[in-house]
Design a protein around this motif. Sequence first.
Motif, PDB file in Angstrom:
ATOM      1  N   ALA A  70       0.828  -1.206   0.000  1.00 53.47           N
ATOM      2  CA  ALA A  70       0.000   0.000   0.000  1.00 53.47           C
ATOM      3  C   ALA A  70       0.858   1.249   0.000  1.00 53.47           C
ATOM      4  N   ASN A  71       0.300   2.354  -0.482  1.00 54.69           N
ATOM      5  CA  ASN A  71       1.029   3.621  -0.456  1.00 54.69           C
ATOM      6  C   ASN A  71       1.059   4.179   0.953  1.00 54.69           C
ATOM      7  N   THR A  72       2.215   4.720   1.354  1.00 56.37           N
ATOM      8  CA  THR A  72       2.346   5.406   2.637  1.00 56.37           C
ATOM      9  C   THR A  72       2.484   6.911   2.427  1.00 56.37           C
ATOM     10  N   PHE A  73       2.238   7.369   1.216  1.00 49.23           N
ATOM     11  CA  PHE A  73       2.266   8.797   0.896  1.00 49.23           C
ATOM     12  C   PHE A  73       0.849   9.268   0.619  1.00 49.23           C
ATOM     13  N   GLN A 149     -11.190   4.584 -20.267  1.00 48.94           N
ATOM     14  CA  GLN A 149      -9.738   4.530 -20.428  1.00 48.94           C
ATOM     15  C   GLN A 149      -9.190   5.737 -21.184  1.00 48.94           C
ATOM     16  N   MET A 150     -10.074   6.556 -21.743  1.00 51.59           N
ATOM     17  CA  MET A 150      -9.630   7.785 -22.403  1.00 51.59           C
ATOM     18  C   MET A 150      -9.494   8.945 -21.425  1.00 51.59           C
ATOM     19  N   THR A 151      -9.993   8.760 -20.221  1.00 48.66           N
ATOM     20  CA  THR A 151      -9.955   9.835 -19.228  1.00 48.66           C
ATOM     21  C   THR A 151      -8.563   9.952 -18.612  1.00 48.66           C
ATOM     22  N   VAL A 152      -8.057  11.172 -18.515  1.00 50.24           N
ATOM     23  CA  VAL A 152      -6.764  11.444 -17.889  1.00 50.24           C
ATOM     24  C   VAL A 152      -7.009  12.235 -16.611  1.00 50.24           C
ATOM     25  N   PHE A 153      -6.433  11.777 -15.524  1.00 48.57           N
ATOM     26  CA  PHE A 153      -6.605  12.419 -14.227  1.00 48.57           C
ATOM     27  C   PHE A 153      -5.364  13.230 -13.865  1.00 48.57           C
ATOM     28  N   GLU A 154      -5.594  14.309 -13.151  1.00 40.97           N
ATOM     29  CA  GLU A 154      -4.501  15.037 -12.529  1.00 40.97           C
ATOM     30  C   GLU A 154      -4.210  14.377 -11.187  1.00 40.97           C
ATOM     31  N   MET A 155      -2.943  14.127 -10.907  1.00 42.54           N
ATOM     32  CA  MET A 155      -2.578  13.428  -9.679  1.00 42.54           C
ATOM     33  C   MET A 155      -1.502  14.206  -8.937  1.00 42.54           C
ATOM     34  N   ASP A 156      -1.715  14.386  -7.647  1.00 44.82           N
ATOM     35  CA  ASP A 156      -0.725  15.020  -6.781  1.00 44.82           C
ATOM     36  C   ASP A 156      -0.333  14.035  -5.694  1.00 44.82           C
ATOM     37  N   ILE A 157       0.953  13.755  -5.594  1.00 46.39           N
ATOM     38  CA  ILE A 157       1.436  12.935  -4.485  1.00 46.39           C
ATOM     39  C   ILE A 157       2.347  13.807  -3.628  1.00 46.39           C
ATOM     40  N   SER A 158       2.295  13.587  -2.318  1.00 45.66           N
ATOM     41  CA  SER A 158       3.051  14.464  -1.432  1.00 45.66           C
ATOM     42  C   SER A 158       3.416  13.739  -0.150  1.00 45.66           C
ATOM     43  N   GLY A 161       7.433  16.862   3.129  1.00 40.46           N
ATOM     44  CA  GLY A 161       7.698  18.230   2.699  1.00 40.46           C
ATOM     45  C   GLY A 161       7.885  18.392   1.208  1.00 40.46           C
ATOM     46  N   ALA A 162       7.598  17.360   0.426  1.00 40.93           N
ATOM     47  CA  ALA A 162       7.773  17.411  -1.030  1.00 40.93           C
ATOM     48  C   ALA A 162       6.454  17.096  -1.721  1.00 40.93           C
ATOM     49  N   GLN A 163       6.369  17.478  -2.978  1.00 42.79           N
ATOM     50  CA  GLN A 163       5.157  17.247  -3.759  1.00 42.79           C
ATOM     51  C   GLN A 163       5.529  16.998  -5.215  1.00 42.79           C
ATOM     52  N   LYS A 164       4.754  16.186  -5.881  1.00 42.45           N
ATOM     53  CA  LYS A 164       5.002  15.890  -7.288  1.00 42.45           C
ATOM     54  C   LYS A 164       3.670  15.797  -8.021  1.00 42.45           C
ATOM     55  N   LYS A 165       3.598  16.429  -9.188  1.00 45.50           N
ATOM     56  CA  LYS A 165       2.396  16.390 -10.014  1.00 45.50           C
ATOM     57  C   LYS A 165       2.587  15.366 -11.128  1.00 45.50           C
ATOM     58  N   LEU A 166       1.587  14.517 -11.304  1.00 47.02           N
ATOM     59  CA  LEU A 166       1.611  13.484 -12.325  1.00 47.02           C
ATOM     60  C   LEU A 166       0.243  13.412 -12.984  1.00 47.02           C
ATOM     61  N   LYS A 167       0.137  12.574 -13.979  1.00 45.98           N
ATOM     62  CA  LYS A 167      -1.145  12.274 -14.606  1.00 45.98           C
ATOM     63  C   LYS A 167      -1.438  10.794 -14.399  1.00 45.98           C
ATOM     64  N   PHE A 186       5.957   2.176  -9.086  1.00 46.23           N
ATOM     65  CA  PHE A 186       5.428   3.475  -8.669  1.00 46.23           C
ATOM     66  C   PHE A 186       5.216   3.516  -7.161  1.00 46.23           C
ATOM     67  N   ILE A 187       4.640   2.449  -6.611  1.00 47.06           N
ATOM     68  CA  ILE A 187       4.443   2.382  -5.162  1.00 47.06           C
ATOM     69  C   ILE A 187       5.788   2.478  -4.440  1.00 47.06           C
ATOM     70  N   ASP A 188       6.783   1.748  -4.921  1.00 57.39           N
ATOM     71  CA  ASP A 188       8.096   1.756  -4.278  1.00 57.39           C
ATOM     72  C   ASP A 188       8.720   3.146  -4.327  1.00 57.39           C
ATOM     73  N   TYR A 189       8.592   3.822  -5.469  1.00 62.12           N
ATOM     74  CA  TYR A 189       9.132   5.178  -5.616  1.00 62.12           C
ATOM     75  C   TYR A 189       8.434   6.149  -4.666  1.00 62.12           C
ATOM     76  N   GLY A 190       7.092   6.122  -4.681  1.00 62.92           N
ATOM     77  CA  GLY A 190       6.338   7.046  -3.840  1.00 62.92           C
ATOM     78  C   GLY A 190       6.595   6.832  -2.362  1.00 62.92           C
ATOM     79  N   ASN A 191       6.646   5.576  -1.939  1.00 60.15           N
ATOM     80  CA  ASN A 191       6.895   5.291  -0.524  1.00 60.15           C
ATOM     81  C   ASN A 191       8.296   5.706  -0.099  1.00 60.15           C
ATOM     82  N   LYS A 192       9.253   5.597  -1.016  1.00 62.75           N
ATOM     83  CA  LYS A 192      10.638   5.942  -0.689  1.00 62.75           C
ATOM     84  C   LYS A 192      10.823   7.445  -0.536  1.00 62.75           C
TER      85      LYS A 192
END
Length: 221
Positions: A70-73, A149-158, A161-167, A186-192
């Motif tokens: 699971a994500n911890t972010f 599947q044609m829908t694109v979402f805006e995604m913010d992970i944080s 003290g850091a934040q990253k914008k993705l789709k 992706f989970i490993d990157y975000g959790n790290k």
Amino acid sequence: MIFWVSIQFYFDVSDALKKNDEIFGGQFLVLNKTVSVLHTLGIPSSGFSSEEIDEIKGLEGIQSVGGFTANTFSAMVGANMGQSGVGFKTQIFFEAVPNEFIDLKPSGWHWREEDDEVPIVLPADYLALYNFGFAPGQDLPQISEGLAQMTVFEMDISGNGAQKKLKGRIAGFSDRINTILVPQSFIDYGNKYFGSGEQKKPSRLIIRTDDVTALEALMTN
């Protein structure tokens, strides 16, 4: 003994347990620990230890075992629905499982740090609930898998003290796993970088088996 008595297992997708899987064979089930009042009071579950996982793997009839990560972010997703200006934004959770347990292999099911788009697999039940439950009651149009599947979402992970914008994009729908899946990388990157960085024990396991007898016996003894 107390530990095994406290475990319950349930079948996330009943159809996967009523027929043989055409690709992998066998049946799939999800094993989790019972939620107790201690968890409600904020005392976290210990998860499955490596010894417990090895014990399950060694049971007769168990073909393979994988853990949910699971994500911890913190993660937020949002989207604007065309020219109408109607949109939404909500907090979301993600999980990852080994690829061998996913009942579909959508195109582009991978993620690298340089990628700005994250593929997402949703439970097929989510789309069914919208199309046959929510949409008719609200006079909203039904949505096909292809259109979704044609829908694109805006995604913010944080976090930290850091934040990253993705789709984010819906890469497919799973009939087997009832959670919001993203690639393990992706989970490993975000959790790290945005999460606790702690390697937590999996609180849920997904199991492929051709006979649950030994597992049931272990849990009831």
